[in-house]
Scaffold this motif. Structure first.
Motif, PDB file in Angstrom:
ATOM      1  N   LYS A 274      -4.598  27.696  -3.500  1.00 29.52           N
ATOM      2  CA  LYS A 274      -4.654  27.702  -4.966  1.00 29.52           C
ATOM      3  C   LYS A 274      -4.277  26.361  -5.571  1.00 29.52           C
ATOM      4  N   ARG A 275      -3.377  25.644  -4.905  1.00 30.79           N
ATOM      5  CA  ARG A 275      -2.884  24.364  -5.415  1.00 30.79           C
ATOM      6  C   ARG A 275      -2.560  23.433  -4.249  1.00 30.79           C
ATOM      7  N   ILE A 276      -2.732  22.136  -4.509  1.00 31.42           N
ATOM      8  CA  ILE A 276      -2.314  21.110  -3.553  1.00 31.42           C
ATOM      9  C   ILE A 276      -1.300  20.226  -4.259  1.00 31.42           C
ATOM     10  N   GLY A 277      -0.070  20.223  -3.746  1.00 27.67           N
ATOM     11  CA  GLY A 277       0.948  19.330  -4.275  1.00 27.67           C
ATOM     12  C   GLY A 277       0.735  17.949  -3.668  1.00 27.67           C
ATOM     13  N   ILE A 278       0.852  16.920  -4.502  1.00 27.70           N
ATOM     14  CA  ILE A 278       0.612  15.546  -4.045  1.00 27.70           C
ATOM     15  C   ILE A 278       1.821  14.676  -4.377  1.00 27.70           C
ATOM     16  N   ALA A 279       2.233  13.876  -3.408  1.00 25.49           N
ATOM     17  CA  ALA A 279       3.306  12.904  -3.612  1.00 25.49           C
ATOM     18  C   ALA A 279       2.842  11.562  -3.064  1.00 25.49           C
ATOM     19  N   VAL A 280       3.398  10.494  -3.616  1.00 19.20           N
ATOM     20  CA  VAL A 280       3.075   9.146  -3.144  1.00 19.20           C
ATOM     21  C   VAL A 280       4.339   8.302  -3.068  1.00 19.20           C
ATOM     22  N   THR A 281       4.250   7.267  -2.259  1.00 20.35           N
ATOM     23  CA  THR A 281       5.329   6.282  -2.227  1.00 20.35           C
ATOM     24  C   THR A 281       5.011   5.208  -3.260  1.00 20.35           C
ATOM     25  N   ASP A 282       6.008   4.412  -3.557  1.00 23.53           N
ATOM     26  CA  ASP A 282       5.760   3.198  -4.330  1.00 23.53           C
ATOM     27  C   ASP A 282       5.039   2.227  -3.388  1.00 23.53           C
ATOM     28  N   PRO A 283       4.462   1.132  -3.905  1.00 22.37           N
ATOM     29  CA  PRO A 283       3.736   0.204  -3.025  1.00 22.37           C
ATOM     30  C   PRO A 283       4.584  -0.392  -1.893  1.00 22.37           C
TER      31      PRO A 283
ATOM     32  N   MET B  63       0.834  -1.197   0.000  1.00 19.20           N
ATOM     33  CA  MET B  63       0.000   0.000   0.000  1.00 19.20           C
ATOM     34  C   MET B  63       0.873   1.253   0.000  1.00 19.20           C
ATOM     35  N   ARG B  64       0.354   2.282  -0.597  1.00 17.71           N
ATOM     36  CA  ARG B  64       1.089   3.538  -0.723  1.00 17.71           C
ATOM     37  C   ARG B  64       0.786   4.488   0.437  1.00 17.71           C
ATOM     38  N   ILE B  65       1.698   5.423   0.632  1.00 19.94           N
ATOM     39  CA  ILE B  65       1.484   6.550   1.535  1.00 19.94           C
ATOM     40  C   ILE B  65       1.369   7.768   0.627  1.00 19.94           C
ATOM     41  N   MET B  66       0.432   8.665   0.919  1.00 20.09           N
ATOM     42  CA  MET B  66       0.220   9.846   0.086  1.00 20.09           C
ATOM     43  C   MET B  66       0.391  11.089   0.949  1.00 20.09           C
ATOM     44  N   ALA B  67       1.120  12.075   0.409  1.00 20.56           N
ATOM     45  CA  ALA B  67       1.365  13.319   1.137  1.00 20.56           C
ATOM     46  C   ALA B  67       0.806  14.502   0.366  1.00 20.56           C
ATOM     47  N   PHE B  68       0.369  15.513   1.122  1.00 19.12           N
ATOM     48  CA  PHE B  68      -0.220  16.713   0.544  1.00 19.12           C
ATOM     49  C   PHE B  68       0.471  17.956   1.075  1.00 19.12           C
ATOM     50  N   ASP B  69       0.851  18.834   0.151  1.00 18.33           N
ATOM     51  CA  ASP B  69       1.297  20.175   0.501  1.00 18.33           C
ATOM     52  C   ASP B  69       0.124  21.080   0.128  1.00 18.33           C
ATOM     53  N   TYR B  70      -0.691  21.429   1.125  1.00 20.66           N
ATOM     54  CA  TYR B  70      -1.945  22.138   0.874  1.00 20.66           C
ATOM     55  C   TYR B  70      -1.722  23.633   0.701  1.00 20.66           C
ATOM     56  N   GLY B  71      -2.367  24.158  -0.315  1.00 20.64           N
ATOM     57  CA  GLY B  71      -2.413  25.597  -0.539  1.00 20.64           C
ATOM     58  C   GLY B  71      -3.800  25.947  -1.027  1.00 20.64           C
TER      59      GLY B  71
END
Length: 136
Positions: free
Chosen positions: A11-20, A1-9
């Motif tokens: 105007k924009r939300i940056g999204i990153a994920v891990t590999d499984p 399962m992946r972990i997902m991260a958010f840099d909230y703004g």
């Protein structure tokens, strides 16, 4: 399962994920806050996400920054929409500066370096790498 991260703004939300295997963090996308829930619903139809990491905006004295109220609203929306996915907050101080520095050192052209979307996505990657390095 992946972990997902958010840099909230707002105007924009940056999204990153891990590999499984949760070894590598990569930038996924930058989404307008108005479209984030639809985006996540579609993403979660094909990928399993174990946990959400949300950047917590703080001042230098460790108090919440002005944007903290917006981040809390976003976290509440995530909890309501995806109650099965645990959410962790992580101090995001300096992630944007670190992202800008990393982009500048990458050798990308001036136009790419000025992309706010890229900064937001790289900030989310840095946030996720920081969480991963803490050994959670």
């Amino acid at each position: 399962m992946r972990i997902m991260a958010f840099d909230y703004g707002t105007k924009r939300i940056g999204i990153a994920v891990t590999d499984p295997m949760q070894i590598i963090a990569t930038g996924l996308d930058t989404i307008h806050p108005m479209h984030i829930i639809d985006y996540l619903k579609k993403y979660l139809q094909t990928e399993q996400v174990e946990r959400f990491i949300v950047g917590e905006p703080k001042q230098m004295d460790n108090t919440p920054s002005q944007s903290a109220i917006h981040v809390r609203g976003f976290v509440n929306l995530l909890k309501k929409t995806f109650p099965e996915v645990p959410i962790e907050m992580l101090d995001e101080r300096f992630t944007s500066k670190m992202a800008s520095a990393a982009i500048a050192q990458s050798g990308m052209g001036k136009k790419a370096r000025q992309s706010k979307e890229l900064v937001d996505t790289v900030s989310a990657v840095i946030l996720l790498q920081s969480w991963m390095s803490k050994g959670f």
